[in-house]
Write a protein that holds these residues in place. Structure first.
Motif, mmCIF file in Angstrom:
data_model
loop_
_atom_site.group_PDB
_atom_site.id
_atom_site.type_symbol
_atom_site.label_atom_id
_atom_site.label_comp_id
_atom_site.label_asym_id
_atom_site.label_seq_id
_atom_site.Cartn_x
_atom_site.Cartn_y
_atom_site.Cartn_z
ATOM 1 N N GLU A 28 0.835 -1.190 0.000
ATOM 2 C CA GLU A 28 0.000 0.000 0.000
ATOM 3 C C GLU A 28 0.874 1.246 0.000
ATOM 4 O OE1 GLU A 28 -4.038 1.489 2.251
ATOM 5 O OE2 GLU A 28 -2.728 0.037 3.219
ATOM 6 N N THR A 29 0.431 2.284 -0.696
ATOM 7 C CA THR A 29 1.180 3.531 -0.777
ATOM 8 C C THR A 29 0.195 4.704 -0.809
ATOM 9 O OG1 THR A 29 2.887 4.699 -2.030
ATOM 10 C CG2 THR A 29 1.292 3.464 -3.305
ATOM 11 N N ARG A 30 0.721 5.891 -0.894
ATOM 12 C CA ARG A 30 -0.143 7.074 -0.967
ATOM 13 C C ARG A 30 -0.925 7.042 -2.283
ATOM 14 N NH1 ARG A 30 1.917 10.739 -4.552
ATOM 15 N NH2 ARG A 30 4.066 10.387 -5.203
ATOM 16 N N ARG B 125 -3.607 2.881 -5.551
ATOM 17 C CA ARG B 125 -3.245 3.028 -4.141
ATOM 18 C C ARG B 125 -2.204 1.991 -3.743
ATOM 19 N NH1 ARG B 125 -6.220 6.673 -5.319
ATOM 20 N NH2 ARG B 125 -7.965 7.513 -4.144
ATOM 21 N N TRP B 126 -1.636 1.273 -4.707
ATOM 22 C CA TRP B 126 -0.706 0.184 -4.449
ATOM 23 C C TRP B 126 0.517 0.332 -5.332
ATOM 24 C CZ3 TRP B 126 -2.067 -3.107 -0.568
ATOM 25 C CH2 TRP B 126 -3.396 -3.048 -0.169
ATOM 26 N N ARG B 127 1.612 -0.327 -4.956
ATOM 27 C CA ARG B 127 2.864 -0.288 -5.724
ATOM 28 C C ARG B 127 3.420 -1.705 -5.819
ATOM 29 N NH1 ARG B 127 6.678 3.298 -2.864
ATOM 30 N NH2 ARG B 127 7.177 1.440 -1.684
ATOM 31 N N LEU C 284 -1.779 7.576 -5.840
ATOM 32 C CA LEU C 284 -0.996 8.020 -6.991
ATOM 33 C C LEU C 284 -1.899 8.544 -8.104
ATOM 34 C CD1 LEU C 284 1.519 5.063 -7.042
ATOM 35 C CD2 LEU C 284 1.940 7.372 -6.221
ATOM 36 N N VAL D 3 6.139 -4.306 -5.565
ATOM 37 C CA VAL D 3 7.407 -4.383 -4.852
ATOM 38 C C VAL D 3 8.380 -5.283 -5.607
ATOM 39 C CG1 VAL D 3 8.520 -5.083 -2.707
ATOM 40 C CG2 VAL D 3 6.279 -3.997 -2.654
#
Length: 82
Positions: free
Chosen positions: A47-49, A56-58, A51, A60
Motif C-alpha cells: 500500500e502507498t499514498r 493506491r498500491w505499488r 498516486l 514491490v
C-alpha cells in the motif's frame, strides 16, 4: 494505463448458509515504475499514498513469472545453445 498493473487477489469464502466455498476476487491497481511485470506474473504489492484516482498500491517485486514469460525464456536459451 502505462506503468499500471491490474492485480487480482482471489480468496475462498464459505457460503453463509450452505458452507460451499466460493471464489471472491479483489482488484487493485498497482504502480509498476519500470514496466517489468507482465500478464500472468505473480507479484508482491504494498500500500502507498494515492498516486491517481484508482492507484493506491505499488509493485514491490515479481514473485514468479507467468507461463508466457517462462516459455519465451526457454526458447531463447535453446536458440543460444545451437
Amino acid at each position: 494505463m502505462n506503468k499500471t498493473r491490474r492485480v487480482e487477489i482471489e480468496t475462498l469464502v464459505p457460503h453463509p448458509k450452505y458452507g460451499k466455498l466460493l471464489k471472491r476476487r479483489t482488484v487493485c491497481h498497482a504502480h509498476d515504475e519500470t514496466n517489468q511485470s507482465h500478464l500472468g506474473d505473480q507479484v508482491e504489492i504494498m500500500e502507498t499514498r494515492p498516486l491517481s484516482k484508482t492507484k493506491r498500491w505499488r509493485v514491490v517485486r515479481i514473485v514468479r513469472l507467468g507461463a508466457q514469460q517462462a516459455l519465451a525464456g526457454e526458447g531463447e536459451a535453446a536458440k543460444a545453445s545451437v
